[in-house]
Motif scaffolding. Structure first.
Motif, PDB file in Angstrom:
ATOM      1  N   SER A  68      43.129  40.707  38.100  1.00 20.10           N
ATOM      2  CA  SER A  68      43.539  41.943  38.765  1.00 20.10           C
ATOM      3  C   SER A  68      43.027  41.963  40.207  1.00 20.10           C
ATOM      4  CB  SER A  68      43.002  43.157  37.992  1.00 20.10           C
ATOM      5  OG  SER A  68      43.345  44.353  38.641  1.00 20.10           O
ATOM      6  N   GLU A  72      45.301  41.981  43.606  1.00 20.90           N
ATOM      7  CA  GLU A  72      45.131  43.030  44.622  1.00 20.90           C
ATOM      8  C   GLU A  72      44.882  42.416  45.994  1.00 20.90           C
ATOM      9  OE1 GLU A  72      45.625  46.187  44.241  1.00 20.90           O
ATOM     10  OE2 GLU A  72      45.854  46.097  42.073  1.00 20.90           O
ATOM     11  N   SER A  76      47.695  42.473  48.929  1.00 18.84           N
ATOM     12  CA  SER A  76      47.280  43.251  50.103  1.00 18.84           C
ATOM     13  C   SER A  76      47.248  42.398  51.363  1.00 18.84           C
ATOM     14  CB  SER A  76      45.925  43.905  49.837  1.00 18.84           C
ATOM     15  OG  SER A  76      46.059  44.867  48.798  1.00 18.84           O
ATOM     16  N   MET A  95      41.899  47.582  50.233  1.00 23.71           N
ATOM     17  CA  MET A  95      42.018  46.854  48.967  1.00 23.71           C
ATOM     18  C   MET A  95      41.365  45.473  49.075  1.00 23.71           C
ATOM     19  SD  MET A  95      43.379  48.749  46.678  1.00 23.71           S
ATOM     20  CE  MET A  95      42.292  49.889  47.511  1.00 23.71           C
ATOM     21  N   HIS A  99      38.243  44.930  46.676  1.00 23.60           N
ATOM     22  CA  HIS A  99      38.431  43.990  45.574  1.00 23.60           C
ATOM     23  C   HIS A  99      37.679  42.681  45.795  1.00 23.60           C
ATOM     24  CE1 HIS A  99      40.963  46.313  42.914  1.00 23.60           C
ATOM     25  NE2 HIS A  99      41.493  46.833  44.006  1.00 23.60           N
ATOM     26  N   GLN A 149      50.961  48.652  43.395  1.00 22.15           N
ATOM     27  CA  GLN A 149      49.579  49.127  43.473  1.00 22.15           C
ATOM     28  C   GLN A 149      49.308  50.252  42.474  1.00 22.15           C
ATOM     29  OE1 GLN A 149      47.002  47.731  45.360  1.00 22.15           O
ATOM     30  NE2 GLN A 149      48.612  46.194  45.448  1.00 22.15           N
ATOM     31  N   HIS A 153      46.696  49.713  39.395  1.00 19.05           N
ATOM     32  CA  HIS A 153      45.503  50.557  39.304  1.00 19.05           C
ATOM     33  C   HIS A 153      45.509  51.427  38.047  1.00 19.05           C
ATOM     34  CE1 HIS A 153      44.897  49.228  43.461  1.00 19.05           C
ATOM     35  NE2 HIS A 153      43.621  49.406  43.165  1.00 19.05           N
TER      36      HIS A 153
END
Length: 195
Positions: A68, A72, A76, A95, A99, A149, A153
């Motif tokens: 994940s 991300e 991004s 992000m 992340h 996104q 999330h």
């Protein structure tokens, strides 16, 4: 056993993040396929050795969160160059930062778990499909990115919430409890982004 089944379901949900009916044919994951995969994953989790089950549960949790985070970050990074909205670009920058930090925190927690586990960080097949859809979104980039996104999330929040409630006490459960608050904030922000 319940945690293993929920981790299987959450892993599939995260894998399918960003899949929706607005995407081009071939990129959405059907509900029937997800349901079938969840049933197969649940049937495979029949081990009786509690320590072995816990190690498998921890590994699956760590791999799902690591994938994940990787999704991300990569999606991004694309948004940094392809998004048209400043708000979307700013969200993408956040992000990447958050992340990247989450990945570092996860690795520390995984090494501190008993038994310790390593995060693979490998994207799932569905995440690779979603990245390809994002690369090819053209003028719809911001819309596709925001939809992905929100979905990612939502799935991450569900996974972290469950693990913080049902995971064995220790560094991974602490990580989940701390991180679910951050992910909830990301979800709120993503839902407010322009599309």
């Amino acid at each position: 056993m319940r945690t293993i089944i929920l981790l299987s379901a959450a892993s599939l949900a995260l894998s399918a993040c960003g899949s929706n009916s607005d995407e081009p044919a071939g990129t959405a994951t059907s509900d029937a396929a997800v349901t079938g995969d969840m049933a197969a994953g649940a049937g495979a989790a029949t081990g009786t050795n509690q320590e072995s089950a816990m190690a498998g549960s921890n590994q699956q949790f760590v791999d799902t969160v690591a994938a994940s985070d990787a999704f991300e970050i990569q999606s991004s990074q694309l948004a940094q160059t392809k998004a048209t909205s400043k708000a979307v670009k700013d969200f993408a920058a956040m992000m990447i930062d958050h992340h990247t930090q989450s990945t570092a925190d996860l690795k520390r927690a995984a090494l501190g778990a008993s038994p310790s586990v390593l995060a693979s960080g490998q994207l799932t097949a569905a995440q690779r499909v979603d990245l390809d859809a994002l690369r090819n979104a053209g003028a719809d980039f911001d819309k596709v990115y925001v939809q992905q996104q929100v979905a990612a999330h939502e799935a991450a929040k569900a996974l972290l919430s469950d693990y913080s409630a049902t995971g064995a006490p220790g560094p991974l459960r602490d990580f989940a409890s701390k991180t679910v608050t951050v992910v909830s904030g990301h979800l709120d922000q993503a839902q407010k982004l322009p599309q």
